[in-house]
Design an enzyme around this catalytic site. Sequence first.
Site, PDB file in Angstrom:
ATOM      1  N   LYS A 297       0.841  -1.208   0.000  1.00 35.66           N
ATOM      2  CA  LYS A 297       0.000   0.000   0.000  1.00 35.66           C
ATOM      3  C   LYS A 297       0.868   1.247   0.000  1.00 35.66           C
ATOM      4  CE  LYS A 297      -2.172  -1.274   3.802  1.00 35.66           C
ATOM      5  NZ  LYS A 297      -1.570  -2.609   3.995  1.00 35.66           N
TER       6      LYS A 297
ATOM      7  N   CYS B 131     -11.788   2.209  16.722  1.00 36.91           N
ATOM      8  CA  CYS B 131     -10.649   1.279  16.664  1.00 36.91           C
ATOM      9  C   CYS B 131      -9.717   1.343  17.871  1.00 36.91           C
ATOM     10  CB  CYS B 131      -9.874   1.434  15.356  1.00 36.91           C
ATOM     11  SG  CYS B 131      -9.078   3.000  15.099  1.00 36.91           S
ATOM     12  N   MET B 132      -9.497   2.520  18.432  1.00 34.41           N
ATOM     13  CA  MET B 132      -8.474   2.600  19.477  1.00 34.41           C
ATOM     14  C   MET B 132      -8.984   3.007  20.857  1.00 34.41           C
ATOM     15  SD  MET B 132      -6.254   1.591  17.576  1.00 34.41           S
ATOM     16  CE  MET B 132      -5.303   1.301  19.041  1.00 34.41           C
TER      17      MET B 132
ATOM     18  N   MET C 254      -7.052  -4.483  16.844  1.00 37.88           N
ATOM     19  CA  MET C 254      -8.516  -4.497  16.960  1.00 37.88           C
ATOM     20  C   MET C 254      -9.083  -5.747  17.618  1.00 37.88           C
ATOM     21  SD  MET C 254      -8.789  -1.684  15.833  1.00 37.88           S
ATOM     22  CE  MET C 254      -7.566  -0.715  15.028  1.00 37.88           C
TER      23      MET C 254
ATOM     24  N   GLY D 170      -4.381   1.358  14.505  1.00 35.44           N
ATOM     25  CA  GLY D 170      -4.801   0.996  13.156  1.00 35.44           C
ATOM     26  C   GLY D 170      -4.457   2.049  12.128  1.00 35.44           C
ATOM     27  N   GLN D 171      -4.806   3.283  12.422  1.00 34.14           N
ATOM     28  CA  GLN D 171      -4.678   4.340  11.411  1.00 34.14           C
ATOM     29  C   GLN D 171      -3.382   5.136  11.584  1.00 34.14           C
ATOM     30  OE1 GLN D 171      -8.658   6.145  10.264  1.00 34.14           O
ATOM     31  NE2 GLN D 171      -9.023   5.637  12.397  1.00 34.14           N
TER      32      GLN D 171
HETATM   33  S1  SF4 Z   1       2.671   2.571   7.130  1.00 27.62           S
HETATM   34 FE1  SF4 Z   1       1.555   0.634   7.056  1.00 27.62          FE
HETATM   35  S2  SF4 Z   1       0.538   0.667   5.093  1.00 27.62           S
HETATM   36 FE2  SF4 Z   1       2.155   2.199   4.977  1.00 27.62          FE
HETATM   37  S3  SF4 Z   1       3.936   1.120   4.139  1.00 27.62           S
HETATM   38 FE3  SF4 Z   1       4.081   1.029   6.369  1.00 27.62          FE
HETATM   39  S4  SF4 Z   1       3.145  -0.931   6.898  1.00 27.62           S
HETATM   40 FE4  SF4 Z   1       2.449  -0.416   4.821  1.00 27.62          FE
END
Ligand code: SF4
Lengths: 117, 795
Positions: free
Chosen positions: B80, B170-171, B337, B374-375
């Site tokens: 990603k 989430c947190m 989570m 998570g974010q």
């Molecule tokens: S922050 Fe998360 S989504 Fe972005 S490169 Fe690193 S592991 Fe992957």
Amino acid sequence: MKTKVFILTFLLITILLVFNVYSDQHPEDMADSTCLSCHTDVTPDVVKQWNQSAHGLVGVECGVCHGDEKNFKAKPADETCIGCHSIQVENNLAKDKSCSSCHIAHSFTVHKVHQYK
Amino acid sequence: MSLSRRDFIKLSIASATAASIGLSLPKKVESKEIVDKWVKGTCRFCGTGCGVYVGVKDGKVVAIKGNPEAKTNFGFLCVKGFLAYKCMYHPDRLKYPMIRQKDGKFKRVSWDEALDYVAKKFKYFHKKYGKDSVAYYGSGQCTTEESYTFNKLWKGGFRSNMVEGNPRLCMASAVGGYITTFGSDEPVGSYADIENAKCIFLVGSNTSECHPIIFRRIMRHKLRNPDVKIIVCEPRKTNTAKIADLWLPVDPGTDLAVFHSMAREIIKNNWHDKKFIDAHTRITDGKNVYSFDKYVEFVEQFKPEVVEKLTRCPAENIRKAAKWFATSGATMTLWTMGLNQRTRGVWANNLIHNLHLITGNICKPGADSFSLTGQPNACGGVRETGSLCHLLPGTKPVKDKKWRTHVEKVWGLKPGTIDPKPGFHTMKMFDSLGGENDPNKPIKAMLTSTTNPAQSLPNLNRYIKGMKDAFLVVLDIFPTKTTQLADVVLPAAFLYEKGGVYGCSERRSQLTEKAVNPPGEAKPDIWIAAQIAKRMGFEKLIPWNMDDSMKANEMAWTDYITVTKDSDHSLWGATYDRLKKEKAGIQWPCPYPGHPGTYKRYVRGMDPMFEHEEFKRFFGKKIPDDAKIYFYMDKKGEGRANIWLRPYKGPAEVPDAEYPFYLTTGRVIAHWHTGTMTMRIPEIARSYPYAYIEIHPDDARKYNIFEGDLVEVISRRGKAILPARITKNSLPGVLFVPWFDQEISRMINFVCNDAVDPGSKEPEFKIAAVKIRKYSGSIQMKEKVIISDINSSYY
Ligand code: SF4
């Protein structure tokens, strides 16, 4: 059967070389399938090698390097590798070669030329 | 000679192999100069906080590479991260402000028209229905400056605490866990503990897919040091378990008993750290303080054999996990989570902290109780700036009079401006959102930024109407399920088109520079916030309304670090200039310029708060001179952390005769959140073109379900139809569905439970009781679903 495969392989390489399509075209429409759903069956060794590699463990899946049928690349470009291996890409001494020219495809244990693991 | 499709593919591969061992095929020589410049930043997906360089050529982002000097990722990125830029130039990008007309269609308008309209509507609602009738719903993907600005505008300008954000989903349980155990939010240690750990306990986290680069660090550590023990505790044997030495399978929501049972085994075998317990902890149930014997007596009921019956986790595995946890030398637990999205999420967090406290596995290298966020900016942007309905900057409650007064003073407000009463938490906020003509819905308008609640809330059926009826303003970069319900859509800039600070899981704030301009008329959220503020008479409060986003960001950041200057979350030393120069960002507390940032909290010599006189004076803290470890945010002022006596409590919903399965949901490596960005990147979308339901072969057999068959999954709240993936990696009786898919028939959040944790108010996304039926045989799936038409309807 072996002879048939050999002849076919030879023919295929020749055709690919002549038309220079090798690097950019996935041979099949992928429909709604994922890469692995097909390749686990048709190229089990490749999938196994990948699965046991660091790429397999951390989820760098087929499409990341090879794209899909619309932007398929048989050999990943350095623009892909640089995402994680920027130092290596930038320090590549063989400037005219891309990473995938020398590194063992799918297991990625250093160099294929020397089979050095 | 006929050639089947599979034969052809096999031959293609054979030719490729032949080529790779000698035959060199023609290829373009790739230019190494692919960019004009590399601009420093962070990844905008996931809480790992990977450092990146964004490659710009001719004013466009054309590549992303990892930052080798970043302390989070050392140059590595997941799929990603390095393909993120591909979605920036997707034709579906929102480029102009739009207002929905009477005929239900959106019409392009000018920025002035859109902003005037929003301000006029907000003023109207405030006047007619009161200050709390307009809500803000933000995101752990907004920058810190943006969250801070919206929070300040609402709480200081509108005097309303109707401010929430998706980190509530989430947190919030992790926040509750850290505050109730240690007195202050966020982890004690850092990612650097991974490489020093001798045992790593991964619980409620499919790290390999949800935090791939953290997993990479764990994997490397394990491969280099095979003696390091890896324990995975999950209902599913996920990809993460590939490197595990031990799997603790548990039925969803029952792991509290496993944690207590591990504590019992540790104490029974005398593996606990008596000295640490005596010096640094207290046993409590929240009302009273007890002796350690009371704790021993309490955990006695959790005998492994008894717990095995309750959880399906083999007693032997519990014993082994307890031994490794306590005796390996240094143990680090990481979770996400799986523990937080629960009706007993805070308790689950407390019980993990308990294990660390009774074994002394905290405040030393390699030992930590670490919640992965998570974010990318849930910690920095929402938790730390207090952009939730009950908080103020510095993660301090609005109820706290002293802190409220302090914030009012720094913000230049009259005393008593900030409302001491918390607003509504997320689920209550959406439950209270509705049309003007609905007297049961006190919230009439909402502004959402950088999130997609119309897909991400649990039990969606309950909340769609309210979003549709209310006056909804959406800031985003693509059409989403939420824009389908919106009245006004404001096109936002992508992270690399505006810049800003993100604070990741390990208290690290990193600055992203603006690299390119946004497309069309899209604007940074901070500009949009400041323009609304200006139109509503709060220009003095939010003076950073200039076009230059980095200038506005700097002003907002400086404002923020001034308010939190003497708090335990101090970033006073992390000036904007410094953040621009730092290759790896800074970990708070960082209370003065030149301070290097903090690897470990609560340890003298490492944590600067031990010597921070203003902090101690303001919060009335006395830290004894000889204290090496001191939990100084302890509310009782004794420097102790709480070991909690939490009774066992299962999930809100358990399977029964009518709904015989557990359903659990989660993510896959390829997709971020609701897939609105990642589904637009072909290389990523191909791996997961649609969601699916994982089902154990024993269950599949009972229902005559074969791979690819469509399965309908039904809860008391809603249903979804998904293709089956038959796998032994889930426990029989446990189903799994990832939640990224935007195709409405596959949106699993219709099925999820919206029951919330009474402490954190976080919903139990992870557990629902469901039934299934075979819907049909396998069909060609509608794949890679994205919403391109801004005028398309929700259903
Ligand atoms: S922050 Fe998360 S989504 Fe972005 S490169 Fe690193 S592991 Fe992957």
